[in-house]
Structures are given as C-alpha cells and as structure tokens.
Design a protein around this motif. Sequence first.
Motif, mmCIF file in Angstrom:
data_model
loop_
_atom_site.group_PDB
_atom_site.id
_atom_site.type_symbol
_atom_site.label_atom_id
_atom_site.label_comp_id
_atom_site.label_asym_id
_atom_site.label_seq_id
_atom_site.Cartn_x
_atom_site.Cartn_y
_atom_site.Cartn_z
ATOM 1 N N LEU A 116 10.734 -0.010 5.138
ATOM 2 C CA LEU A 116 10.110 -1.011 4.274
ATOM 3 C C LEU A 116 9.336 -2.025 5.117
ATOM 4 C CD1 LEU A 116 13.041 -1.554 1.751
ATOM 5 C CD2 LEU A 116 11.041 -0.057 1.498
ATOM 6 N N VAL A 117 8.357 -1.507 5.838
ATOM 7 C CA VAL A 117 7.577 -2.321 6.773
ATOM 8 C C VAL A 117 6.086 -2.057 6.561
ATOM 9 C CG1 VAL A 117 9.399 -2.443 8.514
ATOM 10 C CG2 VAL A 117 7.793 -0.525 8.543
ATOM 11 N N MET A 118 5.272 -3.001 6.969
ATOM 12 C CA MET A 118 3.823 -2.885 6.797
ATOM 13 C C MET A 118 3.247 -1.657 7.494
ATOM 14 S SD MET A 118 2.891 -5.413 4.908
ATOM 15 C CE MET A 118 3.645 -6.929 4.333
ATOM 16 N N ASP A 119 3.843 -1.299 8.624
ATOM 17 C CA ASP A 119 3.322 -0.176 9.406
ATOM 18 C C ASP A 119 3.384 1.150 8.657
ATOM 19 O OD1 ASP A 119 2.940 -1.974 11.428
ATOM 20 O OD2 ASP A 119 4.719 -1.393 12.555
ATOM 21 N N ILE A 130 9.387 -3.530 -5.306
ATOM 22 C CA ILE A 130 10.173 -3.289 -6.515
ATOM 23 C C ILE A 130 11.644 -3.139 -6.148
ATOM 24 C CG2 ILE A 130 10.500 -1.749 -8.477
ATOM 25 C CD1 ILE A 130 7.519 -1.157 -8.375
ATOM 26 N N SER A 131 12.487 -3.994 -6.743
ATOM 27 C CA SER A 131 13.895 -4.025 -6.343
ATOM 28 C C SER A 131 14.836 -4.140 -7.530
ATOM 29 C CB SER A 131 14.144 -5.214 -5.411
ATOM 30 O OG SER A 131 13.968 -6.442 -6.099
ATOM 31 N N THR A 132 16.065 -3.672 -7.315
ATOM 32 C CA THR A 132 17.168 -3.933 -8.224
ATOM 33 C C THR A 132 18.328 -4.471 -7.396
ATOM 34 O OG1 THR A 132 18.051 -1.681 -8.007
ATOM 35 C CG2 THR A 132 16.530 -2.092 -9.831
ATOM 36 N N GLY A 133 19.120 -5.384 -7.984
ATOM 37 C CA GLY A 133 20.309 -5.895 -7.314
ATOM 38 C C GLY A 133 20.033 -6.463 -5.939
ATOM 39 N N THR A 134 20.890 -6.076 -4.980
ATOM 40 C CA THR A 134 20.719 -6.572 -3.609
ATOM 41 C C THR A 134 19.569 -5.894 -2.881
ATOM 42 O OG1 THR A 134 22.421 -5.013 -2.860
ATOM 43 C CG2 THR A 134 23.144 -7.253 -3.370
ATOM 44 N N PRO A 228 -3.012 4.250 -7.062
ATOM 45 C CA PRO A 228 -3.004 4.471 -5.613
ATOM 46 C C PRO A 228 -4.275 4.017 -4.907
ATOM 47 C CG PRO A 228 -3.258 6.552 -6.788
ATOM 48 C CD PRO A 228 -2.908 5.519 -7.810
ATOM 49 N N GLU A 229 -5.352 3.827 -5.656
ATOM 50 C CA GLU A 229 -6.599 3.372 -5.045
ATOM 51 C C GLU A 229 -6.527 1.904 -4.620
ATOM 52 O OE1 GLU A 229 -9.272 5.291 -4.346
ATOM 53 O OE2 GLU A 229 -8.017 6.957 -5.034
ATOM 54 N N THR A 230 -5.701 1.135 -5.324
ATOM 55 C CA THR A 230 -5.665 -0.313 -5.074
ATOM 56 C C THR A 230 -4.294 -0.852 -4.697
ATOM 57 O OG1 THR A 230 -5.304 -0.681 -7.446
ATOM 58 C CG2 THR A 230 -7.584 -0.762 -6.643
ATOM 59 N N ASP A 231 -3.228 -0.092 -4.951
ATOM 60 C CA ASP A 231 -1.874 -0.632 -4.824
ATOM 61 C C ASP A 231 -1.017 0.111 -3.813
ATOM 62 O OD1 ASP A 231 -2.479 -2.396 -6.950
ATOM 63 O OD2 ASP A 231 -2.020 -0.810 -8.404
ATOM 64 N N ARG A 232 -0.120 -0.643 -3.172
ATOM 65 C CA ARG A 232 0.908 -0.065 -2.300
ATOM 66 C C ARG A 232 2.262 -0.558 -2.794
ATOM 67 N NH1 ARG A 232 -2.596 2.612 -1.937
ATOM 68 N NH2 ARG A 232 -3.984 3.074 -0.176
ATOM 69 N N VAL A 233 3.288 0.275 -2.634
ATOM 70 C CA VAL A 233 4.585 -0.019 -3.240
ATOM 71 C C VAL A 233 5.726 0.184 -2.252
ATOM 72 C CG1 VAL A 233 6.143 0.474 -5.172
ATOM 73 C CG2 VAL A 233 3.663 0.796 -5.461
ATOM 74 N N MET A 234 6.627 -0.800 -2.196
ATOM 75 C CA MET A 234 7.883 -0.691 -1.464
ATOM 76 C C MET A 234 9.009 -0.689 -2.493
ATOM 77 S SD MET A 234 7.393 -3.428 1.653
ATOM 78 C CE MET A 234 6.392 -3.058 3.104
ATOM 79 N N ILE A 235 10.035 0.157 -2.278
ATOM 80 C CA ILE A 235 11.102 0.309 -3.271
ATOM 81 C C ILE A 235 12.463 0.213 -2.601
ATOM 82 C CG2 ILE A 235 11.988 1.756 -5.146
ATOM 83 C CD1 ILE A 235 9.336 3.363 -4.941
ATOM 84 N N CYS A 236 13.362 -0.600 -3.181
ATOM 85 C CA CYS A 236 14.728 -0.683 -2.663
ATOM 86 C C CYS A 236 15.667 -1.082 -3.797
ATOM 87 C CB CYS A 236 14.812 -1.702 -1.533
ATOM 88 S SG CYS A 236 16.383 -1.664 -0.630
ATOM 89 N N VAL A 266 6.711 3.463 -0.015
ATOM 90 C CA VAL A 266 7.840 3.736 0.876
ATOM 91 C C VAL A 266 9.150 3.398 0.177
ATOM 92 C CG1 VAL A 266 6.682 3.545 3.101
ATOM 93 C CG2 VAL A 266 7.474 1.482 1.950
ATOM 94 N N ILE A 267 10.205 4.112 0.585
ATOM 95 C CA ILE A 267 11.545 3.967 0.044
ATOM 96 C C ILE A 267 12.501 3.756 1.201
ATOM 97 C CG2 ILE A 267 13.437 5.216 -1.087
ATOM 98 C CD1 ILE A 267 11.226 6.765 -2.643
ATOM 99 N N GLU A 268 13.480 2.838 1.011
ATOM 100 C CA GLU A 268 14.522 2.714 2.020
ATOM 101 C C GLU A 268 15.661 3.656 1.649
ATOM 102 O OE1 GLU A 268 15.830 2.761 4.978
ATOM 103 O OE2 GLU A 268 14.606 0.950 5.193
#
Length: 273
Positions: A116-119, A130-134, A228-236, A266-268
């Motif tokens: 879950l990093v910019m790289d 996008i997150s749930t809980g902790t 996907p043309e405009t957005d990036r997503v991190m999920i945990c 990306v997904i953790e």
Amino acid sequence: MPVSTQDVAEQKEEFPLPKATFAEKVISVEHYTDRLFKFRITRPASFRFRSGEFVMIGLPSEGKPLFRAYSIASPSWDEEIEFFSIKVPGGPLTEHLQKIQPGDTIWMRQKSTGTLVMDALTPAKNLYMISTGTGIAPFASVMRDPEAYENFDKVILTHTCREVAELQYGVDTVALTKEDLLVGEEAKEKLIHFTSTTREDSAQNGRITNLIEDGTLAKVTGLPDLNPETDRVMICGSMAMINDLKVLLEARGFEEGANSKPADFVIERAFVD
C-alpha cells in the motif's frame, strides 16, 4: 503481560531481545471503543519505512516471542510510530496488547514492507483509499504524507465500520491531517473523507462495494464513477470486502499492481482486520 520501563534491566535477562528487533517505549494509548484502540511508541533513530507499510510487533514474553503484522498509522516523517488495533478476546497478542500503558515496552522488527505504497501505483488523477475496520491504519499514514498530494489532485479516504463509534479514529485523524503544518493546506483542498456503517444508521449505510455500484460514493464525493483512466485505488480491510472490490475493479478494467509492477490498484495481502 507488558513490561514497564523501570524493569528494562530485568527484562533483558528474563526476555532476551530477538535478533533484528527494536525494544521501544509506549508513549500514549487511547481507547475508542471496547473493540478499538490506538497507541504510539518511540521511533528508533535508524528505522526507515514508506508511508503505508506494515511491520511486525510483539510483547516481551517467555518462550518463543509472538509477533503480528501491524500497519504503521503514522507517516514516514513522524518522529513517533502510531498503530491502530482491534481488541480480540483471547487473542494471543491483542489480549495483552490492549492492556499496555505509557512506559511499557513493545518489540518491533527492524524491517517494514507492504504494497500500500505510492511506488506500486502508476500516475493518475485521483487516489482512493478504501478501508473497513482497522484497515484504515495504513491510510492514516498515506494521507499524512506530502507525496499523496504531490501525486494526486484528490485523495479520497473511505472507511466502513459496523457502528458510528468505530469511525471516530478516522474522523479524528482526518481532522488532525487538515490542521497539520506539513500537509494541512493541501489536505483541506484535496482530502475527501467518506464514511459508512453496516449495522447502525449513519449518513451513509451499507457495504462500500454496494455504495460504489449504486452511485452513492460518486454522488457524495462529487467525483465521477471509478475509472482506470483517472483513478488509482488502495484497499485494506476485511477479506470479504477485498475480494468483492477486486472483482468490481477488474470488471471495470483496473489492473492489480505491486512494488515490482506498478498498476491501477493494490491490496495488502499480509493480514485482514
């Protein structure tokens, strides 16, 4: 049980510090609900990490030490290390971790890692976390990092919990971010906080996947549907959410990324809440 700092000398004899491990001091503890709490520890001078990564932490104990993966909730520039934790009755680690007090000792491995990093993302216009809980913990780190605002026009944090009280950590952290001397001005302009609950009534009710599909997220944020043309997503967060959101994103043409191959989301995978 946690070991107080005045017992450090005895601790070193009783509980030898494992290799490649720091012994750090608890600075503060705050309990949000009977299930959630945050704590901050001292940061070793030599410890380096990227915002969004996780590290293994544990408590001094007899026998083989027990370590668990915890996302670092503070940004890479912070002089302290913050964690946000769930309390699990009977949990091998959290049963004891939830009882820590300032001055107690926490063991932390010396190496951090995570996806879950910019790289791990390619350039785009908007960043969705996008997150749930902790699962909000790594995003508490990312949204306080200047790089997030340098790379994206909008930074959107979504947090879904069962009850309203469980959203408070995110509410507090967003407020602190917008007042932060380093990123506050940009956060006020670019950071969007979207919350929802699944068991108690609130401004938005329902699972985040449903709120994406029915257009609620786009309507509340004032942004177009995920693209996907405009957005990036991190999920945990929960495995159910991760799996469902992965299907949703891939159906829209998003490709999963990694440190070795940056892409659209990306997904953790190291842990779930």
